[in-house]
Design a protein around this motif. Sequence first.
Motif, PDB file in Angstrom:
ATOM      1  N   HIS A  52       1.224  -1.197  -1.790  1.00 45.18           N
ATOM      2  CA  HIS A  52       1.705  -1.681  -0.860  1.00 45.18           C
ATOM      3  C   HIS A  52       1.587  -0.532   0.406  1.00 45.18           C
ATOM      4  O   HIS A  52       2.907   0.092  -0.448  1.00 45.18           O
ATOM      5  N   PRO A  53       1.539  -0.244   1.022  1.00 45.38           N
ATOM      6  CA  PRO A  53       0.772  -1.277   2.285  1.00 45.38           C
ATOM      7  C   PRO A  53      -0.815  -1.519   1.239  1.00 45.38           C
ATOM      8  O   PRO A  53      -0.868  -0.929   0.219  1.00 45.38           O
ATOM      9  N   ARG A  67      -0.532  -3.413   6.295  1.00 48.37           N
ATOM     10  CA  ARG A  67       0.732  -3.947   5.287  1.00 48.37           C
ATOM     11  C   ARG A  67       0.753  -5.207   5.857  1.00 48.37           C
ATOM     12  O   ARG A  67       1.523  -6.130   4.625  1.00 48.37           O
ATOM     13  N   GLY A 244       1.966 -11.737   2.321  1.00 50.33           N
ATOM     14  CA  GLY A 244       1.791 -10.563   3.271  1.00 50.33           C
ATOM     15  C   GLY A 244       0.476 -10.803   3.567  1.00 50.33           C
ATOM     16  O   GLY A 244      -1.051 -10.438   4.081  1.00 50.33           O
ATOM     17  N   LEU A 277       6.656  -8.978   9.271  1.00 49.00           N
ATOM     18  CA  LEU A 277       6.732  -7.759   9.701  1.00 49.00           C
ATOM     19  C   LEU A 277       7.840  -7.558  10.313  1.00 49.00           C
ATOM     20  O   LEU A 277       8.162  -6.243  10.491  1.00 49.00           O
TER      21      LEU A 277
END
Length: 280
Positions: A52-53, A67, A244, A277
């Motif tokens: 991640h990202p 992200r 995500g 986020l």
Amino acid sequence: HAGDGQPGTEFLRLDLRPPGQALAGRAQIQAQKFGARLAISRMVKGLDCSGHPYRLLLEDARAVAARAVVVASGARYRKLDLPDYERFEGQGIHYAATAIEARLCPGEEVIVVGGGNSAGQAAMFLSRVAQRVHMLVRAEGLAATMSDYLVQRIASTAAISLRPRSAITALGGTGLLEEVTWFDGPSEHSVTRPVRNVFVMIGAEPNTAWLEDCLALDGKGFVVTGRAADGTPLADTFASSLPGVYAVGDVRSGSTKRVASAVGEGSVVVQSIHRYLGGP
């Protein structure tokens, strides 16, 4: 309101009813107005979810880090393997039966190909306006693939002719579709009728091959949302099994396969991304 604070600036103006290409162009300008960066004609070939990202792998060997990711890659309607099939797409071959398509069929013979619920619902809907709905299925009947209530309604509707063990063999017409030939199972003969509208309802294949093993998919390859990797329910309807990463539109398991629904889901999922986020 977003952006410059002027009321309604986040909405597209549709007062002139622009054609599809013009509407897409307006949407592109609107997205750029609010700071979106568009990578035109860059196909995503894979998703690297090992860290991640996340990394979106592009066809030109480059990668984009993100992200959060929204999967909106849609689905491809399954098609019939016939000569000239592509020539008649949009000229008589349809993949949905809505009021728009129904206006093309008053008093005419039409064909519905498929034996699932979508095909059954299309046949029932079209039977209100068409003179005759020929329902072609490869199987012996509908019981194994369609809900019983639909099977019974089709059987009791005089305008619907169920043709088991049948399949289209040829399409004809100089510009638009004008006639269709099919092998008719019950009579074991070839039949040609003046049919100008064929509704192909044999399912769709989701564009999810590029996701590899990153997300949970259902038995047909659509992205499962609303459940974590261990199967526990999630509060977010559009969240995939990977934190995500979200899915909207036709590619999402259980979604309504319509443009309006996909657009609605795309607008709603923005709130989920903001929450993920850490935005306001």
